[in-house]
Design a protein around this motif. Structure first.
Motif, PDB file in Angstrom:
ATOM      1  N   UNK A   1       0.843  -1.197   0.000  1.00 37.23           N
ATOM      2  CA  UNK A   1       0.000   0.000   0.000  1.00 37.23           C
ATOM      3  C   UNK A   1       0.878   1.247   0.000  1.00 37.23           C
ATOM      4  N   UNK A   2       0.374   2.334  -0.502  1.00 38.22           N
ATOM      5  CA  UNK A   2       1.123   3.585  -0.487  1.00 38.22           C
ATOM      6  C   UNK A   2       1.500   3.970   0.924  1.00 38.22           C
ATOM      7  N   UNK A   3       2.729   4.432   1.106  1.00 37.82           N
ATOM      8  CA  UNK A   3       3.232   4.750   2.437  1.00 37.82           C
ATOM      9  C   UNK A   3       2.670   6.084   2.932  1.00 37.82           C
ATOM     10  N   UNK A   4       2.493   6.168   4.242  1.00 36.51           N
ATOM     11  CA  UNK A   4       1.932   7.369   4.879  1.00 36.51           C
ATOM     12  C   UNK A   4       2.945   7.904   5.881  1.00 36.51           C
ATOM     13  N   UNK A   5       3.357   9.149   5.702  1.00 41.36           N
ATOM     14  CA  UNK A   5       4.206   9.820   6.691  1.00 41.36           C
ATOM     15  C   UNK A   5       3.312  10.208   7.854  1.00 41.36           C
ATOM     16  N   UNK A   6       3.514   9.535   9.016  1.00 47.17           N
ATOM     17  CA  UNK A   6       2.590   9.676  10.129  1.00 47.17           C
ATOM     18  C   UNK A   6       2.807  10.886  11.008  1.00 47.17           C
ATOM     19  N   UNK A   7       3.926  11.582  10.836  1.00 51.56           N
ATOM     20  CA  UNK A   7       4.159  12.821  11.582  1.00 51.56           C
ATOM     21  C   UNK A   7       5.293  13.568  10.907  1.00 51.56           C
ATOM     22  N   UNK A   8       4.958  14.683  10.290  1.00 48.82           N
ATOM     23  CA  UNK A   8       5.967  15.514   9.645  1.00 48.82           C
ATOM     24  C   UNK A   8       5.454  16.924   9.509  1.00 48.82           C
ATOM     25  N   UNK A   9       6.251  17.733   8.866  1.00 50.53           N
ATOM     26  CA  UNK A   9       5.911  19.142   8.667  1.00 50.53           C
ATOM     27  C   UNK A   9       6.075  19.432   7.176  1.00 50.53           C
ATOM     28  N   UNK A  10       4.938  19.445   6.494  1.00 44.31           N
ATOM     29  CA  UNK A  10       4.934  19.429   5.036  1.00 44.31           C
ATOM     30  C   UNK A  10       5.644  20.636   4.440  1.00 44.31           C
ATOM     31  N   UNK A  11       5.317  21.828   4.919  1.00 44.59           N
ATOM     32  CA  UNK A  11       5.973  23.014   4.374  1.00 44.59           C
ATOM     33  C   UNK A  11       7.431  23.097   4.830  1.00 44.59           C
ATOM     34  N   UNK A  12       7.724  22.543   6.002  1.00 40.96           N
ATOM     35  CA  UNK A  12       9.115  22.454   6.431  1.00 40.96           C
ATOM     36  C   UNK A  12       9.923  21.601   5.473  1.00 40.96           C
ATOM     37  N   UNK A  13       9.305  20.519   4.984  1.00 39.50           N
ATOM     38  CA  UNK A  13       9.940  19.684   3.968  1.00 39.50           C
ATOM     39  C   UNK A  13      10.223  20.494   2.714  1.00 39.50           C
ATOM     40  N   UNK A  14       9.234  21.284   2.265  1.00 38.00           N
ATOM     41  CA  UNK A  14       9.416  22.093   1.066  1.00 38.00           C
ATOM     42  C   UNK A  14      10.472  23.166   1.229  1.00 38.00           C
ATOM     43  N   UNK A  15      10.441  23.837   2.375  1.00 36.45           N
ATOM     44  CA  UNK A  15      11.417  24.906   2.608  1.00 36.45           C
ATOM     45  C   UNK A  15      12.823  24.357   2.804  1.00 36.45           C
ATOM     46  N   UNK A  16      12.920  23.120   3.289  1.00 32.92           N
ATOM     47  CA  UNK A  16      14.245  22.515   3.394  1.00 32.92           C
ATOM     48  C   UNK A  16      14.872  22.335   2.013  1.00 32.92           C
ATOM     49  N   UNK A  17      14.020  22.194   1.004  1.00 32.84           N
ATOM     50  CA  UNK A  17      14.513  22.079  -0.369  1.00 32.84           C
ATOM     51  C   UNK A  17      14.963  23.442  -0.897  1.00 32.84           C
TER      52      UNK A  17
END
Length: 573
Positions: A86-102
């Protein structure tokens, strides 16, 4: 003969009526086969093929039966020996933090203070004087060498300030619970001059400005003291926000992530997500927690209730409370003092009466409450407030699914309370790989062995675990977190037997924590999390069999393809 003719005509009539009234079998738009398919469905753990119609699973089972759904228009996907879950689910993260880290300086791989200085020095060459330089990811406990001058185990700003005299710099700790500022940033914040009259400017409830023996700030701002600097950072632009969002989507797809529990968003981010969904760019399933810092926002949402998206792209039905700090920055709130900092117990970053109030409001208004707690005292205090709310409003507790985010260090007496209260621990297994080598310095052997990273004990008590990475605290890569889950080793494979090996998960438990149990943690187990007819067609495909590959080869696993909503959104070249 007349009678025979009559019955023949009658039977033909019945057959005609039956044939005309039968519903034709649905046609698949996609048929997947040719490799091991692990379903996370206990009724059939391993299947040969999956038939999909648009964004829904029609069938999972044998190839011969699946081919009954095939037509000339059906797209065929031969796995050629690759493996699907099944498609994996990130169970606790910070979505915009992920984007800004890029977008910003990504310091997560740095192994020394000098590497940070070098990265900032390079960035200075590309920005204008006065422009802020931002980054995140450094962690002093992971460095191979510490600088000569430290205060409370942290570096001081002088070397950083020397390479960036004209640019304010703010670099967030990997945990997000501390930050490192240069002299220019502190000058802008009015925090460079120490005087008896101005000493109060360094006092922040729920935080700490670290200072040297002379009283001067070292550049380290712990927990809520970070706001002394961050409030001076210019607001981002809509264009930059949109770019960060798009980069986060791409990062999810590269890593086989189709669902993401976004741990704390405010009104600006809500507006952005609405805009992205309306524009057809929400190609991941976001399950969002309202930030508990904004009481006005919570009051507004209590009045209108949860927003459960019928398209399953952007749902808001929970509240995130940040109740203590991180272990790395010694901000986690402990019952007993830190082993490596006597007299220090960490920080209560949110008043416990507010946790109790939010728990009651959550039950009354249909919102799940998700509280960040790393230290044993924070976990105990939150469980106490949850229990109070459940006892006050027993009729509203039948399916509350309240969570504690991280639940990293627990007092032994509190471990069984998760199951007895029905509280879900959302634990990021990769934190053990990164933190366990030095966490023993913070807590000592007894506390580590009796109450840290207690995965198997919690699972055996009857509660599911929601897994993840806490990105951008750790890289989004789920393979690393899955590896940590069933080995309890660092990503270098140490120690050979694993840390406290009796607490490791099985591989099946690890993958459930990233799929079906993660879906359960968001009230979504009936629509996703397993490869079951009627559920959403979200899948992750790997280059090797993740259930049987040798342990020392598991980290080599590559995500080869991500299927979201029945469509291939990523294919590794």
């Amino acid at each position: 003969m007349k009678i025979l003719k009559f019955w023949t005509l009658a039977m033909l009539g019945v057959l005609c009526i039956t044939a005309c009234t039968q519903t034709p079998k649905e046609a698949a738009t996609l048929l997947i086969y040719g490799g091991p398919i692990y379903t996370m469905d206990t009724t059939q753990v391993l299947v040969e093929a999956v038939a999909v119609k648009d964004n829904t699973i029609l069938f999972a089972g044998g190839l011969k039966e699946a081919e009954a759904f095939k037509t000339e228009e059906t797209e065929l996907l031969n796995l050629k020996g690759k493996t699907m879950t099944p498609g994996l689910i990130e169970g606790h993260g910070h979505f915009m933090g992920l984007g800004y880290n890029e977008l910003n300086l990504d310091l997560i791989e740095t192994t020394s203070y000098q590497e940070i200085i070098d990265a900032v020095a390079e960035k200075v060459k590309t920005v204008k004087p006065g422009e802020w330089i931002l980054g995140r990811g450094w962690h002093q406990s992971k460095w191979t060498k510490m600088p000569e001058e430290t205060v409370n185990g942290f570096q001081t700003h002088e070397l950083l300030s020397a390479v960036s005299p004209d640019n304010p710099v703010y670099l967030a700790h990997a945990s997000g619970h501390a930050g490192f500022a240069n002299a220019k940033a502190m000058e802008i914040a009015g925090l460079t001059v120490v005087s008896k009259e101005g000493i109060d400017q360094f006092k922040v409830e729920g935080g700490e400005v670290m200072r040297d023996a002379a009283g001067n700030p070292t550049g380290i701002f712990n927990e809520r003291a970070q706001t002394l600097i961050t409030k001076h950072i210019p607001e981002t632009t809509p264009e930059r926000e949109a770019k960060a969002f798009e980069l986060a989507i791409e990062a999810c797809h590269r890593n086989g992530i189709v669902g993401f529990h976004d741990a704390g968003i405010g009104r600006e981010t809500i507006a952005l997500y609405d805009q992205m969904k309306t524009g057809g760019k929400m190609d991941v399933r976001l399950y969002c927690m309202l930030t508990g810092w904004d009481k006005e926002l919570l009051t507004e949402w209590y009045k209108k209730g949860p927003m459960i998206d019928p398209d399953h792209r952007f749902t808001i039905r929970s509240v995130k409370l940040n109740c203590d700090g991180a272990l790395g920055s010694r901000g986690a709130w402990l019952l007993e003092e830190y082993s490596d900092r006597p007299g220090h117990f960490g920080h209560e970053t949110l008043p416990m009466p507010f946790v109790k109030e939010t728990a009651l409001n959550g039950l009354r208004n249909g919102f799940q409450v998700c509280s960040h707690a790393i230290g044993d005292r924070a976990n105990k205090e939150i469980l106490d407030r949850y229990e109070y709310a459940f006892n006050q409003l027993p009729d509203l507790t039948k399916d509350h699914r309240f969570r504690i985010e991280h639940a990293q260090h627990l007092h032994p007496d509190d471990i069984p309370r998760f199951a007895s209260l029905g509280v879900i621990p959302a634990m990021q297994a990769v934190h053990l790989s990164s933190d366990r080598p030095w966490a023993i310095d913070r807590l000592g052997e007894k506390r580590i062995k009796e109450g840290a990273y207690m995965w198997q004990t919690l699972l055996k008590s009857g509660v599911p675990i929601v897994n993840g990475t806490d990105v951008p605290v750790e890289p989004l890569n789920p393979i690393a977190s899955l590896y940590a889950s069933f080995t309890r080793k660092t990503l270098k494979g140490l120690p050979e037997e694993g840390y406290e090996p009796e607490e490791r998960m099985t591989r099946e438990q690890a993958f459930r924590s990233y799929t079906l149990d993660a879906a359960y943690g968001a009230f979504e187990e009936n629509i996703k999390g397993s490869i079951t007819a009627g559920k959403l067609a979200d899948f992750t495909i790997y280059d090797q069999d993740v259930m049987t590959v040798a342990e020392d080869k598991f980290l080599d696993t590559q995500v080869m393809m991500t299927i979201f909503n029945g469509e291939i959104v990523y294919r590794k070249e």
